[in-house]
Design an enzyme around this catalytic site. Structure first.
Site, mmCIF file in Angstrom:
data_model
loop_
_atom_site.group_PDB
_atom_site.id
_atom_site.type_symbol
_atom_site.label_atom_id
_atom_site.label_comp_id
_atom_site.label_asym_id
_atom_site.label_seq_id
_atom_site.Cartn_x
_atom_site.Cartn_y
_atom_site.Cartn_z
ATOM 1 N N ARG A 208 1.737 -11.466 -4.950
ATOM 2 C CA ARG A 208 0.564 -12.190 -4.455
ATOM 3 C C ARG A 208 0.716 -13.690 -4.700
ATOM 4 N NH1 ARG A 208 -2.548 -7.084 -5.668
ATOM 5 N NH2 ARG A 208 -2.529 -7.390 -7.923
ATOM 6 N N PHE A 261 -5.422 -4.459 5.482
ATOM 7 C CA PHE A 261 -5.469 -3.556 4.318
ATOM 8 C C PHE A 261 -5.829 -4.373 3.064
ATOM 9 C CE2 PHE A 261 -2.024 -2.351 7.231
ATOM 10 C CZ PHE A 261 -2.458 -1.103 7.682
ATOM 11 N N ASP A 283 -10.110 -4.339 6.566
ATOM 12 C CA ASP A 283 -9.883 -3.034 5.964
ATOM 13 C C ASP A 283 -10.704 -2.004 6.728
ATOM 14 O OD1 ASP A 283 -8.597 -2.241 2.971
ATOM 15 O OD2 ASP A 283 -9.913 -0.739 3.867
ATOM 16 N N ASN A 311 -9.795 -0.330 12.018
ATOM 17 C CA ASN A 311 -8.483 0.284 11.877
ATOM 18 C C ASN A 311 -7.429 -0.774 12.146
ATOM 19 O OD1 ASN A 311 -5.977 1.543 13.043
ATOM 20 N ND2 ASN A 311 -7.048 3.425 12.486
ATOM 21 N N ALA A 312 -6.540 -1.001 11.197
ATOM 22 C CA ALA A 312 -5.570 -2.098 11.319
ATOM 23 C C ALA A 312 -4.655 -1.901 12.526
ATOM 24 C CB ALA A 312 -4.740 -2.213 10.044
ATOM 25 N N ASP A 332 -0.222 -5.130 3.819
ATOM 26 C CA ASP A 332 -0.016 -4.445 2.538
ATOM 27 C C ASP A 332 -0.687 -3.073 2.606
ATOM 28 O OD1 ASP A 332 0.604 -3.862 -0.097
ATOM 29 O OD2 ASP A 332 -1.138 -4.920 -0.897
ATOM 30 N N CYS A 372 4.755 0.660 -0.195
ATOM 31 C CA CYS A 372 4.732 1.275 -1.533
ATOM 32 C C CYS A 372 5.119 2.743 -1.460
ATOM 33 C CB CYS A 372 3.362 1.102 -2.181
ATOM 34 S SG CYS A 372 2.005 1.845 -1.253
#
Length: 431
Positions: A208, A261, A283, A311-312, A332, A372
């Site tokens: 970040r 996100f 988000d 919704n991204a 992210d 992730c």
């Protein structure tokens, strides 16, 4: 003590530091064992390799605790390991009162996660062996950290694989639902009861902060330049737009940023801290947006942030079609591949958001992107982004490539810990 003998032709993972023994590696078990008790691990000839706790019901039948045959696994052991973990964070983390203080296998305490939120500790116990020693763990945590409270977040499905129930509640002292923490000089409210995981994602701390150089130097591209202007008979150097109008916005040189996100608003907060002019924080969760809004208000940046619940995937695609653009786009997402079987679908998901994300970046701007998902290897993640760049007719220049923060160290030989991939790309058009 019972002994677990390993197959002769197994991969030599334990010798490289890997902390698990799988069922498929076991040749035989000598002696009677009770689930959770300490056993010795030896090669096929009976030579000692390590000791750890056993759970015959788990695919990870033994999790290793020590490579010293004489080391006792008692309260003093846990006190020593927890104290070493705390000293490590004091050395490497700017604010050791807000970080992951125990990271399971990487701190030689497999199956134990502890995050510190100022005077509150949040604990996750992921294995039977640790569950049976929870009293020792609690007492050692109290002795080392002297917390006001310890909260258990054992509401994780992985416990089922160990034959353990899920649940959450106070383990020690008094625990408020919300705790105020500081990271990178920014303040956050953390919901330790209902927040994701233990309430906050510490692993992206350094990532970040790494966006700081992206946040300034955009005035000229926005048609603004510093010019000498006469004000009340004095010549002053002020920002002026193409029409000759003086710009009063103090963040005139800052980036226009899209963060998808956003969750707790952490990348948005770091963007604002380092000079972003305007950030769109998105988000799909209304609760996440409300949390982000509270954190951004707490830090005094509300006037520079627009919030979107959407919704991204849809939002990125729709804005590409609408011809919108930003200086910096940040992606992210949560893990798209939580199992090996989900990798193909994850590749499609990562390609989709990165392709449309880079299409929304103005030429010479930056794409900040992360994964992730452990099952999405670094090579596969980079290949997927490159495929997206080809389809988007973009040329990418890699500026940053990072993993998890210093409070999430990695044991050599244990690839499972290499889950987080973080990249910053400069994005250019390919005519």
């Amino acid at each position: 003590m019972a002994k677990v003998l390993l197959n002769q032709h197994r991969k030599k993972r334990l010798e490289t530091g890997h902390p698990w023994v799988f069922q498929s590696e076991v040749l035989e078990i000598q002696g009677d064992v009770q689930p959770g008790e300490i056993v010795e691990v030896a090669n096929h000839k009976g030579h000692f390799l390590a000791k750890g706790y056993i759970n015959p019901a788990s695919q990870m039948i033994v999790r290793l605790l020590s490579y010293d045959p004489k080391e006792e696994i008692d309260y003093a052991f846990f006190l020593r390991k927890i104290r070493e973990a705390a000293e490590f964070r004091t050395r490497f983390v700017d604010n050791p009162r807000a970080c992951r203080v125990i990271y399971g296998e990487a701190d030689f305490l497999p199956g134990l996660i502890v995050d510190r939120y100022e005077s509150i500790l949040v604990v996750q116990v992921l294995s039977l062996g640790m569950e049976q020693r929870l009293d020792w763990i609690r007492d050692a945590l109290v002795e080392v950290f002297q917390p006001e409270g310890i909260y258990l977040r054992n509401d994780v499905p992985v416990r089922k694989l160990e034959g353990l129930d899920q649940g959450k509640g106070v383990l020690y002292g008094e625990c408020p639902r919300e705790v105020l923490i500081e990271e990178n000089g920014l303040k956050y409210y953390v919901d330790i009861v209902e927040g994701q995981k233990t309430g906050f994602f510490y692993d992206q701390r350094e990532n970040r902060a790494s966006i700081a150089p992206l946040m300034k130097g955009w005035g000229e591209k926005h048609g603004i330049s510093l010019q000498h202007v006469e004000v009340e008979g004095e010549q002053k150097l002020l920002p002026v737009d193409k029409r000759g109008k003086v710009i009063k916005n103090p963040f005139w040189d800052g980036a226009e940023v899209l963060e998808c996100f956003t969750h707790t608003g952490s990348f948005t907060l770091n963007a604002c801290k380092h000079g972003a002019k305007k950030v769109t924080a998105l988000d799909i969760s209304e609760h996440a947006i409300e949390t982000a809004k509270r954190n951004i208000t707490l830090n005094g940046f509300l006037h520079r942030v627009d919030f979107v619940v959407a919704n991204a995937f849809d939002y990125l695609r729709e804005n590409v079609e609408a011809g919108k653009s930003w200086d910096v786009v940040i992606l992210d997402p949560p893990a798209f591949a939580k199992s090996r079987a989900a990798v193909k679908g994850a590749i499609r998901g990562y390609k989709d958001i990165n392709l449309n994300g880079m299409k929304l970046v103005r030429p010479g701007g930056f794409l900040v992107t992360a994964s992730c998902s452990y099952h999405m290897s670094p090579e596969l993640f980079l290949d997927t982004i490159q495929e997206a760049a080809i389809d988007a007719k973009k040329i990418l220049r890699l500026i940053e490539w990072r993993g998890a923060g210093k409070d999430h160290p990695q044991i050599s030989g244990a690839d499972e810990a290499h889950y987080l991939k973080f990249a910053i790309f400069e994005v250019r058009d390919r005519k």
